[in-house]
Scaffold this motif. Structure first.
Motif, mmCIF file in Angstrom:
data_model
loop_
_atom_site.group_PDB
_atom_site.id
_atom_site.type_symbol
_atom_site.label_atom_id
_atom_site.label_comp_id
_atom_site.label_asym_id
_atom_site.label_seq_id
_atom_site.Cartn_x
_atom_site.Cartn_y
_atom_site.Cartn_z
ATOM 1 N N LYS A 291 0.821 -1.211 0.000
ATOM 2 C CA LYS A 291 0.000 0.000 0.000
ATOM 3 C C LYS A 291 0.856 1.263 0.000
ATOM 4 N N LYS A 292 0.312 2.292 -0.639
ATOM 5 C CA LYS A 292 0.943 3.605 -0.579
ATOM 6 C C LYS A 292 0.537 4.254 0.730
ATOM 7 N N LEU A 293 1.399 5.092 1.288
ATOM 8 C CA LEU A 293 1.040 5.784 2.522
ATOM 9 C C LEU A 293 0.010 6.872 2.197
ATOM 10 N N PRO A 294 -1.128 6.921 2.917
ATOM 11 C CA PRO A 294 -2.080 8.011 2.649
ATOM 12 C C PRO A 294 -1.395 9.360 2.872
ATOM 13 N N LYS A 295 -1.770 10.328 2.080
ATOM 14 C CA LYS A 295 -1.059 11.611 2.070
ATOM 15 C C LYS A 295 -0.953 12.267 3.447
ATOM 16 N N ALA B 72 6.140 1.172 0.889
ATOM 17 C CA ALA B 72 5.795 2.587 0.728
ATOM 18 C C ALA B 72 7.027 3.472 0.924
ATOM 19 N N MET B 73 7.015 4.622 0.261
ATOM 20 C CA MET B 73 8.107 5.590 0.434
ATOM 21 C C MET B 73 7.504 6.975 0.611
ATOM 22 N N PHE B 74 8.152 7.768 1.457
ATOM 23 C CA PHE B 74 7.631 9.102 1.746
ATOM 24 C C PHE B 74 8.811 10.038 1.989
ATOM 25 N N SER C 25 5.067 6.024 -3.776
ATOM 26 C CA SER C 25 5.716 7.095 -2.994
ATOM 27 C C SER C 25 5.030 8.433 -3.173
ATOM 28 N N HIS C 26 5.527 9.412 -2.439
ATOM 29 C CA HIS C 26 5.088 10.795 -2.630
ATOM 30 C C HIS C 26 6.272 11.633 -3.107
ATOM 31 N N TYR C 27 7.130 11.033 -3.888
ATOM 32 C CA TYR C 27 8.310 11.760 -4.374
ATOM 33 C C TYR C 27 8.032 12.632 -5.594
ATOM 34 N N CYS C 28 7.192 12.132 -6.487
ATOM 35 C CA CYS C 28 7.106 12.766 -7.806
ATOM 36 C C CYS C 28 6.467 14.160 -7.782
ATOM 37 N N GLY C 29 5.500 14.349 -6.899
ATOM 38 C CA GLY C 29 4.766 15.613 -6.864
ATOM 39 C C GLY C 29 5.676 16.823 -6.768
#
Ligand code: FAD
Ligand code: DLZ
Ligand code: SF4
Length: 510
Positions: free
Chosen positions: A183-187, A254-256, A436-440
């Motif tokens: 799972k991705k980490l929720p924002k 997941a990655m954050f 992850s949330h890297y790309c944003g």
């Protein structure tokens, strides 16, 4: 009889049978030496962490009334190798017998076997009493088989050691929960802050600083974050069980940004140095799950147990089966140099910047960062596996060759041609964005494949498949990708390959 027993820096196992009784005819020896500090450019936290743990272990033995000789890095009579120090001690103290525990590294194993031959006193070898498996157990298990499937080895070990079993069947009837654990980490999710230790390691650091040992990375010597003895290792284990196990499986991949350990245990350093054993880690995790049935789902536990009883033992078995040939395998014949920014974190690619910076700051990155960020990029860019092994062997606090090289050359780089993995772990930006949330917040645009600000992973990905078609085209698990590639318009293919070529030529400026 006067016995000298060598304890290596990664053999800090206080439950070893050696220490059950105090014997005045036995002297233990531990040494901080240049052959070990210099076989890679280690992270400063790795050298400091290992020395601190070694010193703490030697004090513990002393308190328990064992005879111990501890050779400090800067001691005048330190001859800076296992061989020379042992020979010297035999002469000086008239030892009549030499003993050591099975080392985990091929190089050290050879050196100590050789040492036993050249000294004039008798010698013997003890097991390190740490792993579930013996060195050759994997070899016997897969005898006559063409492939080495981790899952099969894992299941055999679950049965053999009755871990999460109901008779001959796995508890719940199901062996594998991997598909639940991605799972991705929720924002807006704020992960539990990691437990860190505020160890003061200035003395060790000062001594290392007096030498010309080459290290990498950063350190806060008065707030050293890693556990340096068994007690702290057990505290970290307890923290993991209470705080992280309930979400371990879910967010394993997941990655954050700026979250350096998420729900991972960070127990690899403690386990690889043998301050704690894989058996006690697993036993305690199972107890925790049993005592909190409403809080810890089974998939979280199974995901954790599989890493330790599965992957960790499997990699060790592959290492002893395939070394020393393994260290020179290069299936794709990759020849490129590692980009300079692997050593500084100075790149505009957000995923790589975050992963490399945290590696320099903490000597740690979690599995999916190692595999799908740094490893993925390196494979797409055609980096020579030697360059990459040197980097991974140096930078991580838990990097000991038996588990570093099998993960790097095998799992991550497919340099073994498919012994450890069935296909190369490569991806374009879409996978990285999915997990992850890297790309944003990246300079590059994840959805763009060619032209200005196109994410480098996108063109490098197709370039990798194109370049290696001869080697991969027949692999049934990859065939689908080649169908997609072949269906692309020729001008789209050319644009992707040109973009990749441009990035590869300018790799140090990405
Ligand atoms: P958790 O995620 O909490 O996992 C629990 C434990 O499972 C770990 O402590 C470890 O002992 C074991 N484990 C998990 N995955 C693996 C694996 N693939 N192989 C063996 N054991 C595993 N691990 C090392 O210990 N030393 C290394 O030098 C090392 N180098 C690696 C290099 C690459 C390119 C890759 C892809 C992986 C590497 N690993 C290495 C495996 C894994 O990434 C680390 O064990 C893990 O990140 C350690 O963090 P943790 O203790 O928080 O692990
Ligand atoms: C990694 C390491 C380092 C940096 N230094 C020492 C040391 O000074 N003395 C020692 O006994 N061990 C050290 N180690 C760990 C060894 O390299 C390790 O024991 C071998 O790799 C065997 O697995
Ligand atoms: Fe990494 Fe590309 Fe995403 Fe940037 S856009 S974070 S380079 S995958």
């Amino acid at each position: 009889k006067k016995t000298v027993r060598l304890i290596l820096g990664d053999q800090l196992n206080s439950n070893h049978s050696w220490f059950k009784t105090v014997d005045d005819s036995v002297t233990y020896v531990m040494m901080e030496i240049r052959t070990e500090t210099d076989y890679a450019s280690h992270h400063i936290q790795k050298v400091v962490g290992i020395f601190s743990a070694m010193r703490s272990f030697s004090k513990e033995l002393e308190l328990n009334k064992h005879n111990i000789i501890y050779i400090n890095l800067v001691d005048e009579n330190n001859l800076q190798s296992f061989e020379n120090n042992i020979k010297n001690l035999i002469l000086k103290h008239n030892f009549t017998h030499f003993e050591y525990q099975l080392p985990d590294e091929f190089r050290v194993d050879e050196a100590l076997k050789n040492l036993s031959k050249v000294i004039t006193i008798s010698s013997s070898i003890a097991d390190s009493e740490h792993f579930f498996t013996t060195r050759n157990e994997l070899e016997h298990f897969f005898e006559g088989k063409k492939t080495f499937v981790m899952e099969n080895f894992y299941r055999m070990l679950r049965k053999k050691h009755t871990v999460l079993m109901e008779g001959n069947q796995p508890l719940t009837g199901k062996w594998n929960y991997d598909s639940d654990n991605r799972k991705k980490l929720p924002k807006n999710h704020k992960p539990t802050p990691p437990l860190v230790f505020n160890n003061n390691v200035s003395e060790v650091l000062d001594e290392i600083s007096k030498t010309d040992i080459k290290t990498i990375g950063n350190i806060d010597a008065v707030n050293f974050v890693w556990p340096i003895n068994r007690e702290q290792s057990l505290q970290l284990l307890d923290f993991f069980l209470v705080e992280c196990l309930p979400l371990f499986g879910s967010y394993q991949d997941a990655m954050f940004p700026n979250e350096w350990s998420l729900y991972h245990s960070r127990l690899s350093f403690s386990m690889n140095l043998k301050m704690i054993s894989p058996k006690e880690v697993i036993d305690k995790a199972i107890k925790e799950w049993e005592s909190r049935p409403n809080e810890i789902e089974y998939n979280q536990l199974e995901g954790f147990v599989r890493q330790i009883i599965g992957w960790r033992e499997y990699m060790r078995g592959i290492y002893w089966l395939k070394m020393p040939e393994y260290a020179s395998m290069n299936f794709f014949n990759n020849q490129e140099k590692l980009p300079d920014w692997f050593w500084t974190g100075n790149t505009k690619m957000n995923c790589l910047k975050d992963t490399i910076n945290q590696s320099l700051n903490y000597a740690y990155a979690h599995h999916i960062q190692r595999l799908m960020i740094t490893g993925n990029f390196a494979l797409l860019a055609g980096i020579h596996p030697d360059e990459l092994d040197a980097w991974y062997l140096g930078i991580y606090i838990d990097a000991i060759e038996w588990v570093e090289i099998t993960n790097t050359r095998g799992m991550s780089q497919f340099a073994d041609g498919g012994i450890v993995g069935t296909k190369p772990y490569v991806s374009s930006a879409s996978y990285i964005d999915k997990m992850s949330h890297y790309c944003g917040s990246c300079y590059y645009k994840k959805a763009i494949k060619t032209g200005e600000k196109a994410c480098p992973f996108n063109s490098l990905y197709w370039n990798f498949y194109d370049k290696n078609e001869e080697k991969l085209g027949k692999n049934p698990r990859i065939g689908m990708m080649y169908n997609v590639w072949r269906k692309m318009q020729p001008e789209v293919q050319v644009a992707l390959l040109e973009q990749a070529d441009y990035y590869l030529k300018n790799i140090n400026n990405l």
